[in-house]
Enzyme design. Structure first.
Site, PDB file in Angstrom:
ATOM      1  CE  LYS A  34      97.942 104.955  82.958  1.00 44.54           C
ATOM      2  NZ  LYS A  34      97.751 105.963  81.831  1.00 44.54           N
ATOM      3  NE  ARG A 128      92.493 109.942  77.292  1.00 39.64           N
ATOM      4  CZ  ARG A 128      93.497 109.108  77.805  1.00 39.64           C
ATOM      5  NH1 ARG A 128      93.045 107.725  77.635  1.00 39.64           N
ATOM      6  NH2 ARG A 128      94.530 109.363  77.998  1.00 39.64           N
ATOM      7  CE1 TYR A 246      81.277  76.592  92.449  1.00 40.27           C
ATOM      8  CE2 TYR A 246      83.286  77.818  91.855  1.00 40.27           C
ATOM      9  CZ  TYR A 246      82.413  77.277  92.487  1.00 40.27           C
ATOM     10  OH  TYR A 246      82.331  77.767  93.867  1.00 40.27           O
ATOM     11  CG  MET A 300      86.385  84.844  93.772  1.00 43.57           C
ATOM     12  SD  MET A 300      85.092  85.293  95.111  1.00 43.57           S
ATOM     13  CE  MET A 300      83.677  85.700  94.235  1.00 43.57           C
TER      14      MET A 300
HETATM   15  C1  LIG Z   1      99.050 105.809  80.746  1.00 42.71           C
HETATM   16  C2  LIG Z   1      99.568 106.812  80.130  1.00 42.71           C
HETATM   17  C3  LIG Z   1     100.943 107.113  79.933  1.00 42.71           C
HETATM   18  C4  LIG Z   1     101.645 105.794  79.598  1.00 42.71           C
HETATM   19  O1  LIG Z   1     101.190 105.058  78.732  1.00 42.71           O
HETATM   20  P1  LIG Z   1     102.003 103.254  78.150  1.00 42.71           P
HETATM   21  O2  LIG Z   1     101.328 103.177  76.965  1.00 42.71           O
HETATM   22  O3  LIG Z   1     101.814 102.423  79.342  1.00 42.71           O
HETATM   23  O4  LIG Z   1     103.574 103.659  78.093  1.00 42.71           O
HETATM   24  C5  LIG Z   1     101.313 108.094  79.271  1.00 42.71           C
HETATM   25  N1  LIG Z   1     100.523 109.409  79.212  1.00 42.71           N
HETATM   26  C6  LIG Z   1      99.496 109.434  79.680  1.00 42.71           C
HETATM   27  C7  LIG Z   1      98.836 110.593  79.521  1.00 42.71           C
HETATM   28  C8  LIG Z   1      98.765 108.304  80.122  1.00 42.71           C
HETATM   29  O5  LIG Z   1      97.497 108.280  80.508  1.00 42.71           O
END
Ligand SMILES: *Cc1c(COP(=O)(O)O)cnc(C)c1O
Length: 367
Positions: A34, A128, A246, A300
């Site tokens: 992700k 969550r 800056y 930046m």
């Molecule tokens: C992001 C995520 C992971 C990976 O977690 P890490 O701490 O980066 O290994 C695993 N499971 C879920 C549901 C996540 O959202």
């Protein structure tokens, strides 16, 4: 190519992958890519993880999955998070494996009339998303009536596997009750990176590491897979009293050599690391690298660094080193700016070209 780029070492990625796989005692690995593979580039990282034998990939949004599909990734893609009913159609079109936490999304998906493998998420303590463990019998019964939904996996997610062993074990005790309801025949998974390092796969069929693949936890031989490199766009000698950057936040004490490197906060360098961050370069013929302080505010698109002497414009600087240096790594930047290496990694901007190396040779480039 821009004289600033992210260099990603696929051999180190493979080492991290195998280390985690070994920890997980041979369980399947769902490689979490992700947020553009935590800034490292989801397409190349995803393809490499599948080549290494990952069961599949996990992303957070359908858009992220679309990018992978467009790049020709045909492997399994698990969509993390709680599916929103309005995302159901995209899931089917892209042949994703959604995570279900609500009966509304299950119903929307089922109504599309096409068979879909799904993973059910249970909330065992993170608070969550996820069905409540007590709902397991009801969820099982309702899902059985949705003829298009094929339950392939069942999972939960830790709130703090890094620091809270007891809390994590409590979560697993709740997850165990879910397993008793559903029984065998499903791919069960719980452990993220920290969970895998602590518990292996916890006796389940798969693990879901993200951050550890990228080596961004200072743990167990996991090594960062990326360097942020840049060549100076200008090197100049400044007189004593010259203000730099800056707000004139830095003043040269004596005659000083200052190089400007073309990376800034728009590339992901946190502004807060100013005055404390360093960059490195390897002077020709010297056995040790030269560590140079970042002086002046982070702009930046540019930073200024103080050199011991002049260098030419071909000199390559490591702005991010592939280690856990407190002043020049993604982990160190996180410590300096009060966040985690997750955040410094995902802030690496897509505008940085990514160069992928295998055995020291460039095998892919994404600009
Ligand atoms: C992001 C995520 C992971 C990976 O977690 P890490 O701490 O980066 O290994 C695993 N499971 C879920 C549901 C996540 O959202």
């Amino acid at each position: 190519m821009r004289p600033a780029w992210l260099e990603v070492n696929l051999d180190t990625l493979a080492q991290n992958y195998h280390r985690l796989r070994h920890k997980a005692e041979g369980a399947q690995v769902i490689g979490v890519v992700k947020a553009n593979a935590y800034g490292h580039g989801a397409v190349e990282i995803g393809k490499e993880l599948l080549r290494l034998g990952a069961w599949g990939l996990a992303v957070a949004t359908p858009q992220e999955a679309l990018e992978l599909r467009k790049a020709g990734v045909v492997g399994r893609i698990l969509l993390l998070g709680s599916l929103h009913p309005e995302q159901a159609r995209t899931v089917v079109e892209l042949e994703l494996i959604p995570s279900l936490s609500t009966l509304e999304s299950a119903e929307a998906l089922n109504a599309l009339g096409r068979p879909v493998p799904v993973h059910l998420e249970f909330d065992t303590g993170l608070g969550r998303v996820g069905f409540a463990p007590e709902e397991a019998p009801l969820v099982q019964e309702r899902l059985a009536s949705y003829e298009n939904l094929l339950i392939q996996g069942i999972y939960t997610h830790f709130a703090n596997a890094e620091e809270d062993e007891e809390g994590s074990r409590d979560q697993m005790a709740r997850f165990e009750r879910v397993r008793q309801v559903f029984g065998p025949g499903y791919l069960y998974h719980a452990c993220n990176t920290a969970g895998t390092l602590r518990f292996g796969a916890y006796g389940l069929g798969a693990v879901r590491p993200g951050i550890g693949l990228y080596g961004l936890l200072p743990a167990e031989g996991l090594r960062p897979i990326a360097r942020l490199l840049a060549k100076p766009t200008q090197v100049k000698r400044v007189p004593p009293g010259q203000k730099i950057g800056y707000g004139g936040a830095y003043t040269a004490q004596g005659e000083e050599w200052i190089a400007t490197l073309p990376v800034g906060y728009a590339d992901g360098m946190p502004r807060q690391v100013f005055g404390r961050a360093t960059v490195r370069y390897q002077p020709e013929g010297s056995p040790t690298p030269c560590v140079c302080p970042v002086v002046g505010r982070i702009s930046m698109d540019q930073i200024t660094v103080r050199l011991p002497g002049p260098v030419d414009l071909e000199q390559v600087f490591e702005v991010v080193t592939p280690d856990h240096s407190p002043t020049s790594s993604l982990w160190g930047w996180a410590e300096l700016s009060g966040t985690t290496s997750y955040e410094t990694a995902v802030r690496l901007s897509p505008r940085l070209p990514r160069v992928y190396l295998r055995e020291g040779v460039e095998v892919a480039r994404v600009e």
